[in-house]
Design a protein around this motif. Sequence first.
Motif, PDB file in Angstrom:
ATOM      1  N   ALA A 108       1.031  -1.428   0.170  1.00 19.37           N
ATOM      2  CA  ALA A 108       0.055  -0.086  -0.080  1.00 19.37           C
ATOM      3  C   ALA A 108       1.021   1.379  -0.002  1.00 19.37           C
ATOM      4  CB  ALA A 108      -0.945   0.049   1.305  1.00 19.37           C
ATOM      5  N   GLU A 109       2.001   1.231   0.819  1.00 18.52           N
ATOM      6  CA  GLU A 109       3.000   2.293   0.723  1.00 18.52           C
ATOM      7  C   GLU A 109       3.672   2.700  -0.368  1.00 18.52           C
ATOM      8  OE1 GLU A 109       6.131   3.296   4.405  1.00 18.52           O
ATOM      9  OE2 GLU A 109       6.217   1.588   3.216  1.00 18.52           O
ATOM     10  N   ARG A 110       3.574   1.793  -1.429  1.00 18.36           N
ATOM     11  CA  ARG A 110       4.090   2.357  -2.809  1.00 18.36           C
ATOM     12  C   ARG A 110       3.391   3.490  -3.617  1.00 18.36           C
ATOM     13  NH1 ARG A 110       5.439  -4.137  -4.856  1.00 18.36           N
ATOM     14  NH2 ARG A 110       7.351  -3.993  -3.338  1.00 18.36           N
ATOM     15  N   GLU A 111       2.258   3.741  -2.994  1.00 14.78           N
ATOM     16  CA  GLU A 111       1.385   4.728  -3.261  1.00 14.78           C
ATOM     17  C   GLU A 111       1.456   5.924  -2.608  1.00 14.78           C
ATOM     18  OE1 GLU A 111      -2.892   4.098  -4.043  1.00 14.78           O
ATOM     19  OE2 GLU A 111      -2.484   1.989  -4.833  1.00 14.78           O
ATOM     20  N   GLY A 112       2.583   5.889  -1.500  1.00 14.41           N
ATOM     21  CA  GLY A 112       2.721   6.836  -0.482  1.00 14.41           C
ATOM     22  C   GLY A 112       1.668   6.920   0.435  1.00 14.41           C
ATOM     23  N   LEU A 113       1.820   8.129   1.353  1.00 14.87           N
ATOM     24  CA  LEU A 113       0.716   8.072   2.466  1.00 14.87           C
ATOM     25  C   LEU A 113      -0.586   7.790   2.088  1.00 14.87           C
ATOM     26  CD1 LEU A 113       0.539   8.938   5.433  1.00 14.87           C
ATOM     27  CD2 LEU A 113       0.580  11.221   4.721  1.00 14.87           C
ATOM     28  N   ALA A 114      -0.894   8.448   0.852  1.00 15.83           N
ATOM     29  CA  ALA A 114      -2.434   7.952   0.288  1.00 15.83           C
ATOM     30  C   ALA A 114      -2.497   6.459   0.457  1.00 15.83           C
ATOM     31  CB  ALA A 114      -2.561   8.776  -0.945  1.00 15.83           C
ATOM     32  N   GLY A 115      -1.805   5.748  -0.062  1.00 10.83           N
ATOM     33  CA  GLY A 115      -1.866   4.317  -0.060  1.00 10.83           C
ATOM     34  C   GLY A 115      -2.340   3.727   1.255  1.00 10.83           C
ATOM     35  N   LEU A 116      -1.458   4.240   2.455  1.00 14.91           N
ATOM     36  CA  LEU A 116      -1.644   3.713   3.598  1.00 14.91           C
ATOM     37  C   LEU A 116      -2.845   4.348   4.287  1.00 14.91           C
ATOM     38  CD1 LEU A 116       2.000   4.378   5.084  1.00 14.91           C
ATOM     39  CD2 LEU A 116       0.962   2.155   4.422  1.00 14.91           C
ATOM     40  N   GLU A 117      -3.124   5.526   4.038  1.00 14.97           N
ATOM     41  CA  GLU A 117      -4.266   5.863   4.351  1.00 14.97           C
ATOM     42  C   GLU A 117      -5.701   5.120   3.926  1.00 14.97           C
ATOM     43  OE1 GLU A 117      -4.330  10.086   3.463  1.00 14.97           O
ATOM     44  OE2 GLU A 117      -3.223  10.763   5.567  1.00 14.97           O
ATOM     45  N   LYS A 118      -5.578   5.021   2.654  1.00 13.07           N
ATOM     46  CA  LYS A 118      -6.720   4.138   1.831  1.00 13.07           C
ATOM     47  C   LYS A 118      -6.861   2.774   2.719  1.00 13.07           C
ATOM     48  CE  LYS A 118      -8.043   2.253  -2.627  1.00 13.07           C
ATOM     49  NZ  LYS A 118      -7.388   2.077  -4.080  1.00 13.07           N
ATOM     50  N   LEU A 119      -5.475   2.033   2.760  1.00 11.63           N
ATOM     51  CA  LEU A 119      -5.865   0.624   3.487  1.00 11.63           C
ATOM     52  C   LEU A 119      -6.252   0.882   4.828  1.00 11.63           C
ATOM     53  CD1 LEU A 119      -4.925  -2.214   3.804  1.00 11.63           C
ATOM     54  CD2 LEU A 119      -2.630  -1.524   4.399  1.00 11.63           C
ATOM     55  N   GLU A 120      -5.951   1.827   5.541  1.00 12.64           N
ATOM     56  CA  GLU A 120      -6.448   2.214   6.987  1.00 12.64           C
ATOM     57  C   GLU A 120      -7.968   2.374   6.946  1.00 12.64           C
ATOM     58  OE1 GLU A 120      -4.842   4.392  10.796  1.00 12.64           O
ATOM     59  OE2 GLU A 120      -5.182   5.587   9.120  1.00 12.64           O
ATOM     60  N   SER A 121      -8.315   3.199   6.164  1.00 11.94           N
ATOM     61  CA  SER A 121      -9.868   3.620   6.001  1.00 11.94           C
ATOM     62  C   SER A 121     -10.781   2.443   5.672  1.00 11.94           C
ATOM     63  CB  SER A 121     -10.086   4.508   5.060  1.00 11.94           C
ATOM     64  OG  SER A 121     -11.272   4.989   4.838  1.00 11.94           O
ATOM     65  N   ALA A 122     -10.183   1.533   4.840  1.00 13.58           N
ATOM     66  CA  ALA A 122     -10.910   0.166   4.458  1.00 13.58           C
ATOM     67  C   ALA A 122     -11.043  -0.438   5.613  1.00 13.58           C
ATOM     68  CB  ALA A 122     -10.201  -0.581   3.193  1.00 13.58           C
ATOM     69  N   LEU A 123     -10.021  -0.708   6.557  1.00 13.27           N
ATOM     70  CA  LEU A 123      -9.945  -1.417   7.564  1.00 13.27           C
ATOM     71  C   LEU A 123     -10.818  -0.999   8.711  1.00 13.27           C
ATOM     72  CD1 LEU A 123      -6.446  -2.880   8.061  1.00 13.27           C
ATOM     73  CD2 LEU A 123      -8.434  -3.889   6.837  1.00 13.27           C
ATOM     74  N   LEU A 124     -10.679   0.395   8.999  1.00 16.20           N
ATOM     75  CA  LEU A 124     -11.520   1.070   9.911  1.00 16.20           C
ATOM     76  C   LEU A 124     -13.081   0.814   9.542  1.00 16.20           C
ATOM     77  CD1 LEU A 124      -9.474   4.328  10.456  1.00 16.20           C
ATOM     78  CD2 LEU A 124     -10.031   2.597  12.253  1.00 16.20           C
ATOM     79  N   LEU A 157     -19.554  -6.826   3.013  1.00 18.63           N
ATOM     80  CA  LEU A 157     -19.416  -5.687   3.984  1.00 18.63           C
ATOM     81  C   LEU A 157     -18.527  -4.797   3.593  1.00 18.63           C
ATOM     82  CD1 LEU A 157     -19.920  -7.856   7.404  1.00 18.63           C
ATOM     83  CD2 LEU A 157     -21.738  -6.548   6.101  1.00 18.63           C
ATOM     84  N   SER A 158     -17.625  -5.195   2.597  1.00 21.49           N
ATOM     85  CA  SER A 158     -16.433  -4.066   2.360  1.00 21.49           C
ATOM     86  C   SER A 158     -16.013  -4.062   0.789  1.00 21.49           C
ATOM     87  CB  SER A 158     -15.202  -4.501   3.210  1.00 21.49           C
ATOM     88  OG  SER A 158     -15.013  -5.842   2.916  1.00 21.49           O
ATOM     89  N   PRO A 159     -17.129  -3.849  -0.156  1.00 23.68           N
ATOM     90  CA  PRO A 159     -16.968  -3.985  -1.368  1.00 23.68           C
ATOM     91  C   PRO A 159     -16.014  -3.042  -2.184  1.00 23.68           C
ATOM     92  CG  PRO A 159     -18.997  -2.659  -0.906  1.00 23.68           C
ATOM     93  CD  PRO A 159     -18.507  -3.328   0.226  1.00 23.68           C
ATOM     94  N   GLU A 160     -15.418  -2.082  -1.234  1.00 25.46           N
ATOM     95  CA  GLU A 160     -14.548  -1.226  -2.015  1.00 25.46           C
ATOM     96  C   GLU A 160     -13.308  -1.311  -1.476  1.00 25.46           C
ATOM     97  OE1 GLU A 160     -15.614   1.289  -4.171  1.00 25.46           O
ATOM     98  OE2 GLU A 160     -17.799   0.419  -3.766  1.00 25.46           O
ATOM     99  N   ALA A 161     -12.911  -2.409  -0.702  1.00 27.55           N
ATOM    100  CA  ALA A 161     -11.454  -2.838  -0.251  1.00 27.55           C
ATOM    101  C   ALA A 161     -10.751  -3.180  -1.338  1.00 27.55           C
ATOM    102  CB  ALA A 161     -11.603  -3.776   0.764  1.00 27.55           C
ATOM    103  N   GLY A 162      -9.552  -2.609  -1.314  1.00 24.47           N
ATOM    104  CA  GLY A 162      -8.564  -2.880  -2.533  1.00 24.47           C
ATOM    105  C   GLY A 162      -7.970  -4.356  -2.051  1.00 24.47           C
ATOM    106  N   ALA A 163      -6.896  -4.680  -2.707  1.00 24.14           N
ATOM    107  CA  ALA A 163      -6.466  -5.903  -2.560  1.00 24.14           C
ATOM    108  C   ALA A 163      -5.599  -6.325  -1.270  1.00 24.14           C
ATOM    109  CB  ALA A 163      -5.478  -6.243  -3.736  1.00 24.14           C
ATOM    110  N   GLU A 164      -5.049  -5.142  -0.917  1.00 21.70           N
ATOM    111  CA  GLU A 164      -4.306  -5.347   0.357  1.00 21.70           C
ATOM    112  C   GLU A 164      -5.355  -5.431   1.623  1.00 21.70           C
ATOM    113  OE1 GLU A 164      -1.870  -3.015  -2.579  1.00 21.70           O
ATOM    114  OE2 GLU A 164      -3.979  -2.640  -1.562  1.00 21.70           O
ATOM    115  N   ALA A 165      -6.402  -4.457   1.726  1.00 22.12           N
ATOM    116  CA  ALA A 165      -7.286  -4.489   2.682  1.00 22.12           C
ATOM    117  C   ALA A 165      -7.919  -5.832   2.435  1.00 22.12           C
ATOM    118  CB  ALA A 165      -8.283  -3.412   2.475  1.00 22.12           C
ATOM    119  N   ARG A 166      -8.410  -6.428   1.420  1.00 19.19           N
ATOM    120  CA  ARG A 166      -9.006  -7.601   1.216  1.00 19.19           C
ATOM    121  C   ARG A 166      -8.484  -8.868   1.729  1.00 19.19           C
ATOM    122  NH1 ARG A 166     -13.053  -8.067   1.894  1.00 19.19           N
ATOM    123  NH2 ARG A 166     -13.687  -6.904   0.201  1.00 19.19           N
TER     124      ARG A 166
END
Length: 269
Positions: A108-124, A157-166
């Motif tokens: 996720a970090e390969r997209e920078g901070l935005a990638g980490l925030e996206k992953l964290e948001s999906a899990l939250l 329950l999480s249809p928008e989750a990316g591969a990492e979050a999934r």
Amino acid sequence: MAAVTTESLASVQKELAPTLAQADLEVARELFAVLDVLDSSAGLRRSLTDPSREAGDRVAMVRSLFGGKVKATTMEILDALVSRRWSKERDLGDAVETLAVVVVVVQAEREGLAGLEKLESALLDFRRTVASSHEVQRALTDAQATPEAKQKLAAQLSPEAGAEARLLIDRAVTSPRGLRPAQLIERFIEQIAARQQRWIALVTVAKELDPSSVQRLGASLDRYFGRELKLDVVVDPAVVGGIRVQVGDEVVDSTMVTKLNDLNRRLAS
């Protein structure tokens, strides 16, 4: 976490930093699969953490079990882990889990901070959804439900989750390791939050900076640390002059207070 385990995990992460940075999600999946094997066999855990065995013997054992069945990167990680000492048998499995999550987070970090925030948001979001429904909680902890059924429900329950979050969500609902799925998700979120600190520069200055100065400072710090940082500027007159920057565990301090303290220490020695 006992000191021996803390030290072993820290040394492995430092040693394998370049390897973990290049690993893909398949490595994370393989590490989770290895973790399932470890969790299913107390005898294997004892053998791989037995301090009376030479490290080379433990490495040979783990290679006999998984060599040729996992990627070379996964095998390198396992070799490093079993060659260390652990305070408790379970700590080895916990370390495997930690590094599997690190691999996911690095992706996720390969997209920078935005990638980490996206992953964290999906899990939250997933955690909040689960917490809001007792029916969902029962379904995800039902011992009679198949892993496939739990994964299917989690996906709904999480249809928008990316591969990492999934990958992490599926792991939490199928193999929570004695925890509730939401509890394991929370542990994953804590790791992501710690990783985010590598992308946030806490900048302490004596007086307010104008926007152009902040922009120039940001560009300089990006070059110095080798990544695009998000600046959190704090004004603290106590620093007198200069600047203090903290990015994760790295600190660059050129404040007048630090220089005076250093001088005082030298004079007193």
